[in-house]
Write a protein that holds these residues in place. Structure first.
Motif, short mmCIF file in Angstrom:
data_model
loop_
_atom_site.label_atom_id
_atom_site.label_comp_id
_atom_site.label_asym_id
_atom_site.label_seq_id
_atom_site.Cartn_x
_atom_site.Cartn_y
_atom_site.Cartn_z
N PHE A 1 -8.99 4.48 -10.42
CA PHE A 1 -7.70 4.06 -10.97
C PHE A 1 -6.55 4.55 -10.09
O PHE A 1 -5.58 3.81 -9.87
CB PHE A 1 -7.54 4.59 -12.39
CG PHE A 1 -8.35 3.85 -13.42
CD1 PHE A 1 -9.25 2.87 -13.03
CD2 PHE A 1 -8.23 4.14 -14.76
CE1 PHE A 1 -10.01 2.19 -13.97
CE2 PHE A 1 -8.98 3.46 -15.71
CZ PHE A 1 -9.87 2.49 -15.31
N GLU A 2 -6.65 5.78 -9.62
CA GLU A 2 -5.61 6.31 -8.74
C GLU A 2 -5.52 5.49 -7.46
O GLU A 2 -4.44 5.25 -6.93
CB GLU A 2 -5.89 7.78 -8.42
CG GLU A 2 -5.65 8.73 -9.59
CD GLU A 2 -4.21 8.69 -10.06
OE1 GLU A 2 -3.30 8.66 -9.20
OE2 GLU A 2 -3.99 8.69 -11.29
N LEU A 3 -6.67 5.08 -6.94
CA LEU A 3 -6.67 4.27 -5.72
C LEU A 3 -5.97 2.94 -5.96
O LEU A 3 -5.20 2.47 -5.12
CB LEU A 3 -8.10 4.05 -5.23
CG LEU A 3 -8.27 3.31 -3.91
CD1 LEU A 3 -9.50 3.83 -3.17
CD2 LEU A 3 -8.40 1.81 -4.12
N VAL A 4 -6.26 2.31 -7.11
CA VAL A 4 -5.62 1.01 -7.42
C VAL A 4 -4.10 1.17 -7.44
O VAL A 4 -3.37 0.34 -6.88
CB VAL A 4 -6.13 0.47 -8.77
CG1 VAL A 4 -5.34 -0.78 -9.16
CG2 VAL A 4 -7.62 0.14 -8.68
N LYS A 5 -3.62 2.23 -8.05
CA LYS A 5 -2.17 2.45 -8.11
C LYS A 5 -1.59 2.78 -6.74
O LYS A 5 -0.44 2.44 -6.44
CB LYS A 5 -1.86 3.55 -9.13
CG LYS A 5 -2.11 3.12 -10.57
CD LYS A 5 -1.74 4.19 -11.57
CE LYS A 5 -2.76 5.29 -11.62
NZ LYS A 5 -2.50 6.25 -12.73
N THR A 6 -2.39 3.43 -5.90
CA THR A 6 -1.92 3.79 -4.56
C THR A 6 -1.77 2.56 -3.67
O THR A 6 -1.06 2.61 -2.66
CB THR A 6 -2.88 4.80 -3.92
OG1 THR A 6 -3.02 5.93 -4.80
CG2 THR A 6 -2.35 5.31 -2.58
N THR A 7 -2.42 1.45 -4.02
CA THR A 7 -2.30 0.24 -3.21
C THR A 7 -0.84 -0.23 -3.11
O THR A 7 -0.50 -0.97 -2.18
CB THR A 7 -3.14 -0.92 -3.78
OG1 THR A 7 -2.71 -1.21 -5.12
CG2 THR A 7 -4.62 -0.58 -3.78
N THR A 8 0.00 0.19 -4.03
CA THR A 8 1.41 -0.22 -3.98
C THR A 8 2.10 0.28 -2.71
O THR A 8 3.11 -0.30 -2.28
CB THR A 8 2.17 0.29 -5.21
OG1 THR A 8 2.02 1.71 -5.32
CG2 THR A 8 1.64 -0.35 -6.49
N LEU A 9 1.55 1.35 -2.11
CA LEU A 9 2.14 1.86 -0.88
C LEU A 9 1.98 0.88 0.27
O LEU A 9 2.70 0.97 1.28
CB LEU A 9 1.51 3.20 -0.50
CG LEU A 9 1.72 4.36 -1.49
CD1 LEU A 9 1.02 5.61 -0.99
CD2 LEU A 9 3.20 4.62 -1.71
N ALA A 10 1.04 -0.06 0.15
CA ALA A 10 0.86 -1.06 1.20
C ALA A 10 2.07 -1.96 1.33
O ALA A 10 2.25 -2.63 2.35
CB ALA A 10 -0.39 -1.90 0.92
N ALA A 11 2.93 -1.97 0.30
CA ALA A 11 4.17 -2.75 0.39
C ALA A 11 5.05 -2.25 1.53
O ALA A 11 5.81 -3.01 2.12
CB ALA A 11 4.93 -2.67 -0.94
N ALA A 12 4.93 -0.95 1.86
CA ALA A 12 5.71 -0.39 2.96
C ALA A 12 5.29 -0.97 4.30
O ALA A 12 6.04 -0.89 5.27
CB ALA A 12 5.57 1.13 2.99
N LEU A 13 4.08 -1.56 4.34
CA LEU A 13 3.59 -2.19 5.57
C LEU A 13 3.75 -3.71 5.52
O LEU A 13 3.23 -4.42 6.38
CB LEU A 13 2.10 -1.85 5.78
CG LEU A 13 1.72 -0.38 5.71
CD1 LEU A 13 0.23 -0.21 6.00
CD2 LEU A 13 2.56 0.45 6.68
N ALA A 14 4.46 -4.19 4.49
CA ALA A 14 4.66 -5.62 4.29
C ALA A 14 3.35 -6.36 4.04
O ALA A 14 3.20 -7.53 4.39
CB ALA A 14 5.40 -6.26 5.47
N HIS A 15 2.37 -5.64 3.45
CA HIS A 15 1.13 -6.31 3.07
C HIS A 15 1.34 -7.00 1.73
O HIS A 15 1.93 -6.43 0.81
CB HIS A 15 -0.02 -5.32 2.97
CG HIS A 15 -1.30 -5.95 2.51
ND1 HIS A 15 -1.97 -6.90 3.24
CD2 HIS A 15 -2.01 -5.78 1.35
CE1 HIS A 15 -3.04 -7.29 2.59
NE2 HIS A 15 -3.09 -6.62 1.44
N HIS A 16 0.81 -8.20 1.61
CA HIS A 16 1.07 -9.01 0.41
C HIS A 16 0.17 -8.56 -0.75
O HIS A 16 -0.87 -9.15 -1.02
CB HIS A 16 0.84 -10.49 0.70
CG HIS A 16 1.30 -11.38 -0.42
ND1 HIS A 16 2.63 -11.61 -0.69
CD2 HIS A 16 0.61 -12.09 -1.35
CE1 HIS A 16 2.74 -12.43 -1.71
NE2 HIS A 16 1.52 -12.73 -2.14
N GLU A 17 0.57 -7.48 -1.40
CA GLU A 17 -0.06 -7.07 -2.65
C GLU A 17 0.98 -7.22 -3.76
O GLU A 17 2.05 -7.77 -3.54
CB GLU A 17 -0.63 -5.66 -2.54
CG GLU A 17 0.29 -4.63 -1.91
CD GLU A 17 1.40 -4.21 -2.84
OE1 GLU A 17 1.11 -3.76 -3.95
OE2 GLU A 17 2.57 -4.32 -2.44
#
Length: 223
Positions: free
Chosen positions: A157-173
């Motif tokens: 669950f923590e990993l799923v929430k951490t995926t939001t940091l990919a927004a800093a790389l302009a990844h489309h999540e």
């Protein structure tokens, strides 16, 4: 003047948000798989009696457990090209950061589950003439799996929430998709509220499935 909520901005852009949610799920599943794979190897190294294996694994675990995840995202995306000439896509960098960082936590979950099994279980199995591999598979692993189930799910669950940091790389999540919608509609409260609800829905559903599987496993073992 009270704020007037207007979710039409969300309904007009629901395909963008759903696409972002799909990106989040894909990145999460890939990150969990990579983290489990590396984490299992690290756990085996830490449980080994060889210092040449135990010390590097310990250093890896302590480093990635005690450094910020966002730094890992930036390092894999910006640092690798500068230091080694290796260029990763936003997805590749995010996956590497998630998988490697989570591997340190998964390793401790696996190791903790295994060492929690009483030493007498090993000794009893050996007294019965069981090989170490069979003893681990038939006696130790089932007990360890039950004990590590809760922290394992929590780490996922923590990993799923951490995926939001990919927004800093302009990844489309999901978060990045929400940021795109906000810049076009200027309705941040509505958009980010829906993002929170989507995360809540996905993780709550996953927790219910996890509890059902755990209860089913206990029922099967009790037969």
């Amino acid at each position: 003047m009270p704020y007037v909520w207007d979710f039409s901005a969300v309904t007009r852009n629901w395909t963008v948000l759903l696409s972002g949610l799909g990106g989040t799920i894909m990145l999460s599943l890939a990150g969990i798989a990579l983290g489990i794979l590396i984490g299992a190897g690290l756990a085996a190294m830490r449980l080994s009696g060889l210092r040449a294996l135990k010390w590097p694994a310990t250093a890896w675990i302590e480093f990635f457990r005690n450094t910020p995840p966002l730094v890992h995202f930036f390092w894999f995306f910006y640092g690798l090209p500068m230091a080694f000439g290796i260029t990763l896509s936003s997805f590749g960098a995010a996956l590497a950061a998630l998988g490697i960082q989570s591997s340190a936590f998964f390793a401790e979950v696996f190791r903790g589950g295994i060492v929690s099994v009483e030493r007498g279980q090993w000794e009893a199995g050996r007294a019965l003439g069981m090989s170490r591999t069979r003893l681990f598979r038939r006696i130790i692993l089932p007990q360890a799996a039950r004990r590590m189930a809760a922290p394992f799910v929590e780490r996922c669950f923590e990993l799923v929430k951490t995926t939001t940091l990919a927004a800093a790389l302009a990844h489309h999540e999901l978060l990045y998709a929400a940021m795109v919608v906000v810049t076009e509609t200027y309705r941040p409260l509505e958009v980010y509220t829906v993002v929170a609800i989507l995360f809540l829905t996905v993780l709550f559903a996953a927790s219910q499935v996890s509890e059902w599987l755990e209860a089913r496993g206990r029922a099967m073992q009790g037969r």
